[in-house]
Design an enzyme around this catalytic site. Structure first.
Site, short mmCIF file in Angstrom:
data_model
loop_
_atom_site.label_atom_id
_atom_site.label_comp_id
_atom_site.label_asym_id
_atom_site.label_seq_id
_atom_site.Cartn_x
_atom_site.Cartn_y
_atom_site.Cartn_z
N GLU A 94 0.83 -1.21 0.00
CA GLU A 94 0.00 0.00 0.00
C GLU A 94 0.86 1.26 0.00
O GLU A 94 1.95 1.30 0.56
CB GLU A 94 -0.93 -0.02 1.21
CG GLU A 94 -2.01 -1.06 1.03
CD GLU A 94 -3.04 -1.09 2.16
OE1 GLU A 94 -4.19 -1.44 1.88
OE2 GLU A 94 -2.69 -0.76 3.31
N CYS A 114 7.01 -6.92 7.26
CA CYS A 114 8.17 -6.48 8.01
C CYS A 114 8.57 -7.59 8.96
O CYS A 114 7.71 -8.24 9.54
CB CYS A 114 7.84 -5.20 8.80
SG CYS A 114 9.27 -4.49 9.65
N CYS A 152 7.14 -5.16 15.73
CA CYS A 152 6.86 -4.24 16.83
C CYS A 152 5.45 -4.58 17.33
O CYS A 152 4.56 -4.83 16.53
CB CYS A 152 6.95 -2.79 16.36
SG CYS A 152 8.59 -2.36 15.76
N CYS A 162 2.29 -2.73 15.92
CA CYS A 162 2.20 -2.45 14.48
C CYS A 162 1.60 -3.62 13.72
O CYS A 162 2.04 -4.76 13.87
CB CYS A 162 3.60 -2.14 13.94
SG CYS A 162 3.64 -1.92 12.14
N CYS A 188 -1.13 4.80 9.59
CA CYS A 188 0.23 4.48 9.98
C CYS A 188 0.23 3.18 10.77
O CYS A 188 -0.48 3.06 11.75
CB CYS A 188 0.61 5.57 10.97
SG CYS A 188 2.18 6.24 10.88
N1 SAH Z 1 9.61 0.47 9.85
C1 SAH Z 1 9.84 1.86 9.92
C2 SAH Z 1 8.94 2.68 9.00
C3 SAH Z 1 7.50 2.23 8.84
S1 SAH Z 1 6.47 2.39 10.24
C4 SAH Z 1 9.70 2.34 11.34
O1 SAH Z 1 9.26 1.60 12.18
O2 SAH Z 1 10.09 3.48 11.59
C5 SAH Z 1 6.08 4.15 10.24
C6 SAH Z 1 5.70 4.69 11.60
O3 SAH Z 1 4.40 4.22 12.00
C7 SAH Z 1 6.65 4.25 12.71
O4 SAH Z 1 6.97 5.32 13.57
C8 SAH Z 1 5.83 3.23 13.43
O5 SAH Z 1 6.30 3.03 14.73
C9 SAH Z 1 4.45 3.84 13.35
N2 SAH Z 1 3.36 2.90 13.67
C10 SAH Z 1 3.36 1.58 13.48
N3 SAH Z 1 2.18 1.05 13.91
C11 SAH Z 1 1.42 2.08 14.34
C12 SAH Z 1 0.10 2.17 14.85
N4 SAH Z 1 -0.68 1.12 14.97
N5 SAH Z 1 -0.36 3.39 15.19
C13 SAH Z 1 0.41 4.49 15.01
N6 SAH Z 1 1.65 4.46 14.52
C14 SAH Z 1 2.17 3.27 14.19
FE1 SF4 Z 2 8.25 -2.95 11.01
FE2 SF4 Z 2 6.00 -1.87 11.91
FE3 SF4 Z 2 8.13 -2.06 13.52
FE4 SF4 Z 2 8.16 -0.30 11.47
S1 SF4 Z 2 6.82 -0.23 13.25
S2 SF4 Z 2 9.81 -1.74 12.10
S3 SF4 Z 2 6.95 -1.45 9.95
S4 SF4 Z 2 6.95 -3.78 12.65
#
Ligand code: SAH
Ligand code: SF4
Length: 415
Positions: A120, A140, A144, A147, A383
């Site tokens: 996406e 990924c 996390c 996420c 996000c």
């Molecule tokens: N993997 C990279 C970039 C993609 S994630 C990273 O982690 O930085 C982009 C942003 O979205 C990151 O700051 C991540 O922590 C945040 N994010 C992930 N899941 C989220 C959620 N459910 N609600 C709000 N932000 C989220």
């Molecule tokens: Fe991967 Fe989501 Fe963690 Fe970014 S926030 S490193 S996309 S698992």
């Protein structure tokens, strides 16, 4: 869920990988030169041919070889016999009532049994800019705990051309190429000067995936995107967001040279270990040391620290004060991201008053601390919610069975 405007492009059966001519759209300069060599273009002509193609593909946005009027007819025909300018396939496009757009894209199949992976891409228009949020991987590996993308099983790096392809699709869809009037002068300096402000002015690598785990792909894509004779987005308007792959941060500074965003989310290692498991390998101190050494930092060129607001987990006043203390000495912006819930998550978004109180402490310490406004709420463009549609449908179906609740998302606009 209300969808203000939705256009779903027809899903064509994807031709098999063998039947498909390779696309030149998305290739970097080296890739393009290699392709010309393979085609038998004499070495003395290659440079000139490559820059003609470059201009048409990346400055003009050409979708076919026929329109490349500065290239001789025979050459155009030879190109068309061997190659295409196909972009990633648009499976669907959703347009939010606030103008945010989300595309589900299918990449070209890589082999006979590959149907083509899906990712996406999200466009967020704002008053003074338009930001495209691109994916760097399918899924990924980092998992996390807050996420959604991290729960996806299928993972592969996107090729540089597939990253650039996201920008081409978005520009096609938004009509964000130089106006037709400039076409007569194509190939001249005048044409380059005629290009007005673009709808897409900024790029953030904040879609699916960890960009620094796809270093070469992201590096080549950034080279193509920032090339002044083509897509022309300056590196200062491109932000790579990382969850903290510390050993790659100095290389990113030296070789990619974009703005940097760090997904911090916690001020203590025990909590960050839980939220961002990569922290067990690269703890907060090492991460911040790498940030301090990032080249070119100044008040005008600051690192963005992302902090997702999780109710009762990381959102106390004490943590806000600790955040400020930790970042002392680093030119920084702090982006507070309201948590976007997804099916099956154990977290909740902090209450609005809590987010404001947290923000005030950070602000009073002298940091800009914008709370990202929810964007694209009605189209699930959030996000951390991005996940290939097939997997999302599975998760949604499960949730509906379990609780009858629908997933609701917000997109956070990038600063
Ligand atoms: N993997 C990279 C970039 C993609 S994630 C990273 O982690 O930085 C982009 C942003 O979205 C990151 O700051 C991540 O922590 C945040 N994010 C992930 N899941 C989220 C959620 N459910 N609600 C709000 N932000 C989220
Ligand atoms: Fe991967 Fe989501 Fe963690 Fe970014 S926030 S490193 S996309 S698992």
């Amino acid at each position: 869920m209300t969808i203000a405007g939705e256009t779903s492009a027809p899903v064509h059966a994807a031709p098999s990988a063998a039947a498909r001519p390779a696309t030149l759209a998305g290739l970097g300069r080296a890739g393009l030169a290699e392709t010309l060599a393979e085609m038998g273009v004499p070495a003395r002509e290659r440079r000139m041919r490559a820059s003609q193609l470059w201009h048409w593909i990346y400055h003009r946005g050409a979708g076919d070889f026929e329109s490349m009027t500065t290239i001789g007819k025979e050459m155009r025909a030879a190109l068309a016999r061997n190659f295409s300018l196909e972009r990633p396939q648009v499976v669907s496009e959703h347009i939010s009532s606030d103008g945010t757009r989300k595309w589900l894209l299918r990449m070209a199949p890589k082999g006979a049994h590959d149907k083509g992976v899906e990712i996406e891409t999200v466009y967020i228009p704002e008053v003074d800019r338009g930001t495209l949020c691109v994916s760097s991987q399918v899924g990924c590996t980092l998992a996390c705990s807050f996420c959604h993308t991290g729960t996806q099983r299928l993972v592969r790096n996107l090729e540089a051309s597939e990253i650039v392809g996201q920008l081409l699709v978005a520009r096609d869809s938004l009509g964000d190429w130089p106006a037709a009037g400039a076409q007569a002068a194509a190939g001249t300096k005048a044409a380059a000067g005629e290009a007005g402000p673009r709808l897409i002015s900024n790029i953030v690598f904040m879609g699916m995936g960890e960009p620094l785990y796809n270093f070469d792909g992201v590096k080549t894509a950034v080279e193509t995107i920032s090339d002044g004779e083509g897509l022309s987005l300056s590196r200062r308007r491109i932000t790579v967001s990382t969850s903290g792959v510390v050993p790659m941060i100095p290389r990113a500074g030296a070789e990619i040279g974009t703005m940097l965003a760090i997904s911090l989310h916690a001020v203590r290692d025990d909590l960050r270990d839980e939220l961002v498991p990569l922290n067990k390998r690269y703890p907060i101190k090492d991460l911040l040391d790498a940030c301090r050494a990032y080249p070119g930092l100044s008040n005008a060129r600051r690192i963005t620290f992302e902090y997702v607001m999780l109710k009762g987990v990381n959102d106390s006043d004490r943590e806000a004060r600790e955040l400020v203390r930790l970042l002392r000495g680093i030119p920084a912006k702090i982006n507070l991201i309201p948590f976007n819930p997804w099916p099956g998550t154990r977290y909740e978004c902090s209450d609005w008053e809590r987010i404001e109180a947290f923000s005030e402490i950070v602000f009073n310490a002298g940091y800009a601390s914008p709370i990202r406004t929810p964007r694209g709420r009605d189209i699930l463009a959030a996000c951390g919610q991005l996940k290939s549609e097939t997997e999302k449908l599975r998760a949604r179906a499960r949730l509906m069975l379990e609780s009858g609740i629908g997933a609701e998302g917000m997109f956070a606009s990038a600063d």
